[in-house]
Enzyme design. Structure first.
Site, PDB file in Angstrom:
ATOM      1  N   CYS A 201       7.983  -3.129  -8.888  1.00 38.88           N
ATOM      2  CA  CYS A 201       8.043  -1.673  -8.942  1.00 38.88           C
ATOM      3  C   CYS A 201       6.661  -1.095  -9.257  1.00 38.88           C
ATOM      4  O   CYS A 201       6.034  -1.497 -10.248  1.00 38.88           O
ATOM      5  CB  CYS A 201       9.048  -1.230  -9.995  1.00 38.88           C
ATOM      6  SG  CYS A 201       9.126   0.560 -10.222  1.00 38.88           S
ATOM      7  N   CYS A 204       6.974   0.879 -12.967  1.00 37.71           N
ATOM      8  CA  CYS A 204       7.150   0.220 -14.268  1.00 37.71           C
ATOM      9  C   CYS A 204       6.808  -1.264 -14.261  1.00 37.71           C
ATOM     10  O   CYS A 204       6.774  -1.895 -15.319  1.00 37.71           O
ATOM     11  CB  CYS A 204       8.585   0.420 -14.763  1.00 37.71           C
ATOM     12  SG  CYS A 204       9.831  -0.449 -13.774  1.00 37.71           S
ATOM     13  N   CYS A 223      14.683  -0.302  -8.159  1.00 38.14           N
ATOM     14  CA  CYS A 223      14.243  -0.856  -9.438  1.00 38.14           C
ATOM     15  C   CYS A 223      15.395  -0.763 -10.432  1.00 38.14           C
ATOM     16  O   CYS A 223      16.072   0.271 -10.530  1.00 38.14           O
ATOM     17  CB  CYS A 223      13.030  -0.087  -9.963  1.00 38.14           C
ATOM     18  SG  CYS A 223      12.426  -0.682 -11.558  1.00 38.14           S
ATOM     19  N   CYS A 226      13.799   1.780 -13.585  1.00 43.51           N
ATOM     20  CA  CYS A 226      13.475   3.201 -13.410  1.00 43.51           C
ATOM     21  C   CYS A 226      14.123   3.708 -12.119  1.00 43.51           C
ATOM     22  O   CYS A 226      14.918   3.018 -11.490  1.00 43.51           O
ATOM     23  CB  CYS A 226      11.967   3.418 -13.408  1.00 43.51           C
ATOM     24  SG  CYS A 226      11.115   2.744 -11.964  1.00 43.51           S
ATOM     25  N   ASP A 351     -14.658 -12.034   3.693  1.00 44.88           N
ATOM     26  CA  ASP A 351     -13.760 -12.993   3.040  1.00 44.88           C
ATOM     27  C   ASP A 351     -12.634 -13.349   4.010  1.00 44.88           C
ATOM     28  O   ASP A 351     -11.772 -12.533   4.317  1.00 44.88           O
ATOM     29  CB  ASP A 351     -13.184 -12.363   1.769  1.00 44.88           C
ATOM     30  CG  ASP A 351     -12.259 -13.310   1.008  1.00 44.88           C
ATOM     31  OD1 ASP A 351     -11.959 -14.406   1.526  1.00 44.88           O
ATOM     32  OD2 ASP A 351     -11.838 -12.946  -0.101  1.00 44.88           O
TER      33      ASP A 351
END
Length: 433
Positions: A201, A204, A223, A226, A351
């Site tokens: 999430c 949170c 979630c 929350c 990269d």
């Protein structure tokens, strides 16, 4: 003064093309030397400025929108050549702009949003997906999304968001009158495209609970701690088939038949459809436009060789994109060949460790005869293939013209060519010779 900027841009573009360049960025660069605030001036008379972004598929989505508007006879500008950073966007406004043009469809590089929005603010913003890409340029996904959120905050921009991607949904708090799109749980069974970028999430940090996964982190989620969750969508693909081209139904009724392959393009078609509906285009015009679009820009582009073979060319520049490209051949029963091209130039991101996050095991279930590895990092590609245990003849040739010639020497009916960003133009040119 606008006439002066436009004429200067056109002269610069002509000179650039005479010098053998594309002429997409140089006009913008020259205009910025004349007036750093030139983009604000050029865009001042536009009523609707639409930005289109996302890690994968933004060029295809933007071109789908542009093709459909063009087929419907609409007056607009669109950076269809893919020049999606500041100078290319300035060039688009300067060269294509007319006194009576009020609509702009602008593909924008996700890393250039902050720089471009210093000068112009879109009225609508289509955001399709976020995947890890060019970490040395963009940073991690969280950093990129936070930066974009800072640019959107307080601007009263209508966001048109892919609700299936929690990274995209995370930006919803910054928009106004947001529109959401997505794919129904039972609409289509995607191939296994490998790892998820994140399933936590963004509010949170708790692990998201998924009721259904389309691929990677895209799906239906909520979630447990929350209120962060998959948003109800206004535009939804309720049925889709890919045989090999995409046919799909939106909202249980609006049929779209296309000439576009690659099941991940379902999202690009849906994003384009959602924006076109919000611009007020009729169902008939949208179906006609999306149905007649054929790629010519290295995104699921089909190229025929003199020996009767067909190669499917598709750009891939991150794990999710390469996984999706590798999965294209899952439905091909005949023996096939591959051309994989990897550069590490500045625009690619130096990269290349992301190839180790790519699920090359996808290839193990395919009937592959030859794989040609090319580009500046061809040897690393071949090493990566060795570690996945692929049972095919692997050839290394760093020079793209010679690698393409090798691919053309084979007689199998189908081939898949997958270059990354800076390798695309040269690979496309050699394949089309």
């Amino acid at each position: 003064m606008l006439a002066f900027y436009r004429n200067l841009a056109k002269l610069t573009r002509t000179a650039s093309k005479l010098a053998g360049k594309k002429g997409t960025d140089l006009p913008g660069k020259v205009l910025r030397k004349v007036n750093d605030n030139v983009l604000t001036k050029l865009a001042s008379d536009f009523d609707e400025i639409v930005f289109v972004t996302g890690t994968n598929g933004k060029t295809t989505t933007s071109n789908l929108i542009g093709h459909t508007l063009r087929s419907a006879g609409e007056n607009f500008i669109n950076n269809f050549e893919g020049a999606n950073m500041l100078d290319g966007i300035i060039s688009t406004f300067a060269i294509q702009g007319r006194n009576n043009t009020r609509l702009a469809i602008i593909e924008i590089d996700e890393g250039s949003i902050k720089r471009v929005m210093k000068y112009i603010t879109p009225t609508k913003f289509v955001i399709n997906n976020f995947f890890r890409d060019q970490i040395d340029r963009f940073g991690e996904i969280d950093t990129l999304i936070a930066t974009i959120g800072e640019q959107l905050e307080g601007k009263k921009i209508q966001l048109i968001l892919n609700s299936d991607d929690p990274f995209v949904t995370r930006l919803s708090k910054y928009g106004e009158d947001n529109i959401y799109f997505g794919i129904a749980k039972d609409a289509y069974q995607f191939s296994d495209f490998g790892i998820s970028e994140s399933k936590f999430c963004p509010n949170c940090g708790m692990e998201l609970i998924y009721d259904h996964v389309h691929y990677s982190q895209l799906g239906f989620y909520h979630c447990s701690k929350c209120n962060f969750e998959h948003q109800n969508v206004k535009y939804e693909v309720t049925k889709a088939t890919v045989e090999p081209f995409i046919n799909m139904s939106i909202n249980n009724g609006h049929a779209i038949e296309t000439k576009l392959a690659g099941d991940y393009n379902i999202y690009n078609l849906l994003a384009a459809y959602s924006l076109l509906k919000e611009l007020g285009l009729s169902e008939d015009k949208i179906a006609k436009g999306l149905g007649t679009y054929t790629p010519t820009n290295g995104r699921m582009q089909s190229i025929s060789f003199a020996n009767g073979s067909t190669v499917l060319l598709n750009l891939a520049k991150n794990p999710a994109g390469l996984n999706a490209s590798l999965a294209i051949a899952n439905s091909i029963k005949e023996e096939i060949n591959y051309l994989l091209v990897l550069n590490d130039n500045g625009a690619d991101g130096i990269d290349i460790s992301w190839i180790w996050d790519t699920d090359f095991d996808i290839l193990l279930g395919q009937n592959i005869k030859n794989i040609v590895c090319s580009g500046k990092r061809a040897k690393e590609l071949a090493l990566r293939l060795k570690y996945c245990g692929i049972n095919a003849n692997v050839v290394v040739n760093e020079a793209i013209p010679e690698a393409v010639a090798k691919l053309k020497s084979y007689n199998e009916k189908y081939a898949i060519a997958i270059p990354n960003y800076t390798a695309l133009v040269e690979t496309q040119r050699e394949l089309e010779k």
